[in-house]
Design an enzyme around this catalytic site. Structure first.
Site, PDB file in Angstrom:
ATOM      1  N   ASP A  47     -13.369 121.936  90.755  1.00 23.40           N
ATOM      2  CA  ASP A  47     -12.532 121.775  92.176  1.00 23.40           C
ATOM      3  C   ASP A  47     -10.705 122.141  92.162  1.00 23.40           C
ATOM      4  OD1 ASP A  47     -13.192 121.439  94.976  1.00 23.40           O
ATOM      5  OD2 ASP A  47     -13.267 119.127  94.466  1.00 23.40           O
ATOM      6  N   GLU A  70      -8.637 119.847 100.695  1.00 17.85           N
ATOM      7  CA  GLU A  70      -9.521 118.076 100.426  1.00 17.85           C
ATOM      8  C   GLU A  70      -8.482 117.476  99.345  1.00 17.85           C
ATOM      9  OE1 GLU A  70     -13.704 118.374  99.934  1.00 17.85           O
ATOM     10  OE2 GLU A  70     -13.698 116.496 100.175  1.00 17.85           O
ATOM     11  N   ASP A 124     -11.797 124.749 101.154  1.00 21.03           N
ATOM     12  CA  ASP A 124     -12.461 124.225 100.317  1.00 21.03           C
ATOM     13  C   ASP A 124     -12.872 124.214  98.922  1.00 21.03           C
ATOM     14  OD1 ASP A 124     -14.650 122.217  99.886  1.00 21.03           O
ATOM     15  OD2 ASP A 124     -15.466 121.184 101.415  1.00 21.03           O
ATOM     16  N   ILE A 126     -14.032 123.557  96.597  1.00 14.59           N
ATOM     17  CA  ILE A 126     -15.599 123.376  95.933  1.00 14.59           C
ATOM     18  C   ILE A 126     -16.663 123.152  96.990  1.00 14.59           C
ATOM     19  CG2 ILE A 126     -17.230 122.993  94.998  1.00 14.59           C
ATOM     20  CD1 ILE A 126     -15.423 123.361  91.792  1.00 14.59           C
ATOM     21  N   ASP A 127     -16.893 123.417  97.864  1.00 16.83           N
ATOM     22  CA  ASP A 127     -18.010 122.688  98.850  1.00 16.83           C
ATOM     23  C   ASP A 127     -19.371 122.870  98.245  1.00 16.83           C
ATOM     24  OD1 ASP A 127     -18.783 121.623 101.792  1.00 16.83           O
ATOM     25  OD2 ASP A 127     -19.280 123.633 102.214  1.00 16.83           O
ATOM     26  N   THR A 129     -20.190 119.835  96.707  1.00 14.48           N
ATOM     27  CA  THR A 129     -19.825 119.353  95.001  1.00 14.48           C
ATOM     28  C   THR A 129     -21.290 118.797  94.545  1.00 14.48           C
ATOM     29  OG1 THR A 129     -19.752 117.603  95.996  1.00 14.48           O
ATOM     30  CG2 THR A 129     -17.864 118.744  95.500  1.00 14.48           C
ATOM     31  N   HIS A 217     -25.698 113.469 104.688  1.00 17.89           N
ATOM     32  CA  HIS A 217     -25.200 114.825 105.731  1.00 17.89           C
ATOM     33  C   HIS A 217     -25.136 115.254 106.804  1.00 17.89           C
ATOM     34  CE1 HIS A 217     -22.585 115.551 101.519  1.00 17.89           C
ATOM     35  NE2 HIS A 217     -22.016 113.849 101.755  1.00 17.89           N
ATOM     36  N   SER A 241     -23.886 122.870 100.581  1.00 21.74           N
ATOM     37  CA  SER A 241     -22.964 123.926 101.563  1.00 21.74           C
ATOM     38  C   SER A 241     -22.401 124.496 102.336  1.00 21.74           C
ATOM     39  CB  SER A 241     -21.775 124.583  99.921  1.00 21.74           C
ATOM     40  OG  SER A 241     -23.333 125.608 100.170  1.00 21.74           O
ATOM     41  N   LYS A 244     -24.749 127.576 103.953  1.00 17.69           N
ATOM     42  CA  LYS A 244     -26.321 127.600 105.428  1.00 17.69           C
ATOM     43  C   LYS A 244     -25.003 128.529 106.546  1.00 17.69           C
ATOM     44  CE  LYS A 244     -25.484 123.170 105.302  1.00 17.69           C
ATOM     45  NZ  LYS A 244     -25.425 122.725 103.921  1.00 17.69           N
ATOM     46  N   ARG A 258     -26.493 120.652 111.633  1.00 15.48           N
ATOM     47  CA  ARG A 258     -25.549 119.272 111.004  1.00 15.48           C
ATOM     48  C   ARG A 258     -26.158 117.746 112.061  1.00 15.48           C
ATOM     49  NH1 ARG A 258     -22.909 119.971 106.445  1.00 15.48           N
ATOM     50  NH2 ARG A 258     -21.990 118.452 106.208  1.00 15.48           N
ATOM     51  N   ASP A 271     -14.687 122.205 105.624  1.00 17.27           N
ATOM     52  CA  ASP A 271     -16.183 121.750 105.265  1.00 17.27           C
ATOM     53  C   ASP A 271     -16.425 123.381 106.363  1.00 17.27           C
ATOM     54  OD1 ASP A 271     -16.466 120.702 103.785  1.00 17.27           O
ATOM     55  OD2 ASP A 271     -16.399 118.611 104.461  1.00 17.27           O
TER      56      ASP A 271
END
Ligand code: AMP
Ligand code: MG
Length: 330
Positions: A47, A70, A124, A126-127, A129, A217, A241, A244, A258, A271
Site C-alpha cells: 500500500d 487513504e 487508492d 491498493i483497493d 486489501t 461492504h 475491489s 467489479k 453495492r 473506492d
C-alpha cells in the site's frame, strides 16, 4: 487519440504500471502461513510503496496537484515503523525509484490530503486489501477530478484475466471523459489499446451481477432479494475491489451492486472514481441506490450518496426499482 489530458494520461498509466509491479512483488511473498496468521503486513508495505510510486510521479509531472487518498505516512515516521519503512524503500528501489526514507514518507504524505480543491487526483494504492491478501482481485485506482467532474480514470487490475481466451492476467484500463474507455494487458504497454464496451443484456432475468466478497461492504441479503425480484438465475460473481467496475465495463458482468450494510457509511471517492469513469465511458451507467448521480464534489467522500449501482445502462431503472422495493426497514 486527441484529448486535452495527454500528459496526465501518460504519467498516470506509467505510474500505475510501476505501482502494480511493486504490488505483485510483495504479493508473491505472501505465504499460506502468513495468511493463516492473519498477518496483514504485506498489504501495508505494498500500500505504502504503491502510494509513494504514484505520488512521486504525479509530483514530478504536476507539482501543484493535490492527491486525496487513504494513506498518510504517520505510522512510518515513528520508530516502530522503521521495519516497514525499510521494506517500502526496498520495493521502491526494485522498480527503479531511489529515495531516502524522508523522501518516501514525503511522497506518501502527498496522498494523505483530504481538502477538496478545484483540481486534484484521488488514489487508492491498493483497493481490495482482503483480495490482495488472498491473492485474488485487487486494483490500483487513480483519477483526476476537475471542478467535481472525473476527467481521467485509470484502473490497474494485476490479477484480472486479459481475456476469456488467454491465461495471462493483468489488465490496465483507462478512460478520458468524452473519449471512451480502453484497455491493454498490464505487462504490454506496446500492445494496441482496445476499446472497452459494456454488455447488451437487457432482459433482467438474464443479468449476471457482481458484488463484494465482504458482506460487511455490501449487503448480500438485500442483493439476494433483488435477484429474486428480477428473476436472476445465475449466482453472483463475488470479487474484491474496483475490478467489479472493469467487469461491468467490459461485459464480464452486467451489474455491480453495492448496497449499504448500515446507515451513515459514506463511500470514499478513491473506492469509485477510477472505476466510475471507465464504466461510464464504456457505455454503462452509475448512480447511488436511489438513482442519484455519484457526486464527486463533496470532498473525500460521496457524502450525499448512498451505496452504488453500476449497470450496462440498459437495465438501470428496473434495478433501481427492485432495490427500492426491497430496501430494508431502518
Ligand atoms: P470491496 O473490495 O468491494 O469489498 O471494497 C473495498 C472497500 O470497501 C475498501 O477500500 C473500504 O474503503 C470500503 N469499505 C470499508 N467499510 C465499508 C462499509 N461498511 N461499506 C462499504 N464499503 C466499505
Ligand atoms: Mg479501497
Amino acid at each position: 487519440m486527441t484529448h486535452p489530458y495527454r500528459s496526465e494520461l501518460k504519467t498516470a498509466l506509467r505510474s500505475v504500471r510501476l505501482a502494480a509491479r511493486a504490488c505483485r512483488s510483495v504479493q508473491a511473498g505472501i505465504t499460506t502461513e502468513s495468511l493463516a496468521k492473519k498477518d496483514s503486513s504485506p498489504v501495508t508495505v505494498a500500500d505504502y510503496a504503491s502510494q509513494a510510486i504514484v505520488c512521486h510521479s504525479l509530483q514530478t509531472s504536476f507539482p501543484g496537484d493535490p492527491v486525496i487518498g487513504e494513506e498518510g505516512a504517520a505510522e512510518l515516521r515513528v520508530p516502530e515503523g522503521s521495519v516497514f519503512l525499510e521494506k517500502v524503500l526496498s520495493e521502491c528501489r526494485n522498480v527503479g525509484l531511489m529515495a531516502t526514507p524522508q523522501q518516501v514518507c514525503d511522497w506518501i504524505d502527498l496522498g494523505g490530503n483530504s481538502t477538496y480543491s478545484p483540481r486534484f487526483w484521488t488514489l487508492d494504492p491498493i483497493d481490495g486489501t482482503k483480495g490482495y491478501l488472498r491473492k485474488e482481485q485487487y486494483a490500483i485506482s487513480l483519477a483526476l477530478i476537475i471542478d467535481g467532474t472525473i476527467e481521467l480514470g485509470v484502473l490497474g487490475c494485476p490479477n484480472m484475466p486479459v481475456s476469456d481466451a488467454s491465461d495471462e492476467v493483468g489488465v490496465l484500463a483507462w478512460a478520458i471523459r468524452g473519449h471512451g474507455a480502453w484497455m491493454q494487458p498490464l505487462d504490454h504497454s506496446e500492445a494496441p489499446a482496445v476499446p472497452v464496451q459494456v454488455s447488451s443484456t437487457s432482459v433482467p432475468s438474464d443479468l449476471l451481477f457482481c458484488e463484494s466478497v465482504e458482506s460487511g461492504h455490501s449487503s448480500h441479503d438485500w442483493s439476494g432479494l433483488i435477484a429474486a425480484e428480477l428473476g436472476i438465475h445465475r449466482e453472483p460473481i463475488r470479487m474484491d475491489s474496483q475490478c467489479k467496475y472493469l467487469a461491468v465495463a467490459r461485459g464480464d458482468a452486467d451489474l455491480y451492486l453495492r448496497l449499504p450494510t448500515r446507515k451513515g457509511y459514506q463511500e470514499k471517492i478513491w473506492d469509485h472514481a477510477g472505476g466510475v469513469l471507465v464504466v461510464t465511458e464504456a457505455g454503462g451507467q452509475v448512480s447511488d441506490i436511489h438513482g442519484r448521480p455519484a457526486d464527486f464534489s463533496q470532498g473525500s467522500t460521496l457524502a450525499i450518496n448512498e451505496g452504488m449501482v453500476v449497470t450496462n445502462g440498459k437495465v438501470h431503472p428496473v434495478v433501481i426499482d427492485a432495490i427500492r422495493k426491497h430496501a430494508p426497514a431502518v
